[in-house]
Design an enzyme around this catalytic site. Structure first.
Site, PDB file in Angstrom:
ATOM      1  N   ASP A   1       0.816  -1.206   0.000  1.00  0.00           N
ATOM      2  CA  ASP A   1       0.000   0.000   0.000  1.00  0.00           C
ATOM      3  C   ASP A   1       0.854   1.262   0.000  1.00  0.00           C
ATOM      4  O   ASP A   1       2.082   1.210   0.147  1.00  0.00           O
ATOM      5  CB  ASP A   1      -0.904   0.018   1.243  1.00  0.00           C
ATOM      6  CG  ASP A   1      -1.855  -1.156   1.291  1.00  0.00           C
ATOM      7  OD1 ASP A   1      -2.300  -1.594   0.219  1.00  0.00           O
ATOM      8  OD2 ASP A   1      -2.153  -1.623   2.409  1.00  0.00           O
TER       9      ASP A   1
ATOM     10  N   TYR B   1       6.304  -9.846   6.995  1.00  0.00           N
ATOM     11  CA  TYR B   1       6.366  -8.393   7.126  1.00  0.00           C
ATOM     12  C   TYR B   1       7.052  -8.023   8.432  1.00  0.00           C
ATOM     13  O   TYR B   1       6.884  -8.710   9.451  1.00  0.00           O
ATOM     14  CB  TYR B   1       4.956  -7.786   7.138  1.00  0.00           C
ATOM     15  CG  TYR B   1       4.329  -7.612   5.782  1.00  0.00           C
ATOM     16  CD1 TYR B   1       4.438  -6.408   5.093  1.00  0.00           C
ATOM     17  CD2 TYR B   1       3.608  -8.645   5.190  1.00  0.00           C
ATOM     18  CE1 TYR B   1       3.855  -6.240   3.843  1.00  0.00           C
ATOM     19  CE2 TYR B   1       3.018  -8.486   3.945  1.00  0.00           C
ATOM     20  CZ  TYR B   1       3.142  -7.280   3.280  1.00  0.00           C
ATOM     21  OH  TYR B   1       2.569  -7.121   2.041  1.00  0.00           O
TER      22      TYR B   1
END
Length: 270
Positions: free
Chosen positions: A52, A110
């Site tokens: 994003d 992540y």
């Protein structure tokens, strides 16, 4: 026709995410422009994970098909010569036709880097999240344990998420403090849109004493996004690694230039 995979790193702070968008500055657009300049023909990439706006990439992987015959190092150096300083191809590797950057991947990892200090640091702007109050790391780790396994993560899914199912398998969440930083590691088969940032929002609520540890299980069971904490800032979020079957021999991410990467590499060695 040859299939080439690339390892890509980028500072996502100046981009509107990975995916190409009309009249927006995205990582995909910059990479494909550079590949087109180097190859002198249009190149369309397929990515492992669409990050994003503001999210960084340490171990992003893409593939594309081409009729050109170039040495691996030529793809790296040639493409980088047309990229901005905030994006860099780290490696290039020919792949068999059955390799797919997205569908061949079996897990993603992540990292989130959180700066915990009464005053924000401009040196860390866009590179780390920030909270001004102390956090209970032990409480956050206990809360994270409620999330492990295969679950419906609808409570941590954005309204714009296009995933076919909210059911994902979360293999690992680690929380570790190092000085003024708290480091988080999330590993799953796949993640929903905004899932890590929504998990972070809940963990910070619990770490800051705004909710008890057991609240995390209640949020998960609710399957209701409105029941969870607000979406946390993207600044400290990094796509660290994408896991593939050994048969593809995908190179490990080149993360030595990231100082805080030692948090997890040192842990692996102990």
């Amino acid at each position: 026709m040859k299939r080439i995979a690339l390892g890509v790193q980028y500072d996502g702070s100046a981009f509107c995410g990975w995916q190409s968008q009309p009249h927006r500055n995205t990582v995909q657009d910059e990479l494909e422009r550079a590949l087109r300049e180097f190859a002198r023909t249009p190149v369309q990439t397929v990515v492992a994970g669409r990050t994003d706006t503001g999210v960084h990439g340490l171990g992003q992987v893409v593939h594309f098909d081409t009729e050109l015959d170039r040495a691996d190092v030529s793809w790296v150096r040639g493409t980088n010569s047309f990229l901005p300083k905030t994006i860099s191809v780290q490696w290039a590797k020919p792949m068999p036709d059955e390799f797919h950057a997205r569908f061949s991947a079996f897990e993603r990892t992540y990292y989130y880097v959180l700066y915990v200090h009464p005053v924000r640091s401009p040196m860390l702007a866009t590179r780390a999240g920030w909270v001004h109050t102390s956090l209970d790391v032990d409480a956050m780790q206990k809360a994270a344990a409620h999330l492990l396994g295969e679950h419906d993560f609808s409570a941590f899914r954005s309204s714009q998420c296009q995933a076919k199912t909210p059911v994902k398998h979360l293999y690992q969440i680690d929380v570790k403090q190092q000085g003024d930083f708290v480091h988080f590691r999330f590993r799953a088969n796949a993640f929903l849109h905004h899932m890590v940032r929504n998990l972070m929002g809940c963990l910070v609520y619990i770490g800051g004493g705004r909710r008890p540890v057991e609240w995390m299980a209640e949020v998960l069971a609710s399957r209701d996004r409105d029941f969870a904490a607000p979406t946390f800032m993207p600044d400290g979020l990094y796509l660290a690694q994408v896991g593939y079957p050994e048969q593809f021999a995908v190179p490990a991410p080149q993360t030595g230039s990231v100082p805080w990467n030692t948090v997890w590499t040192e842990q692996a060695q102990t």
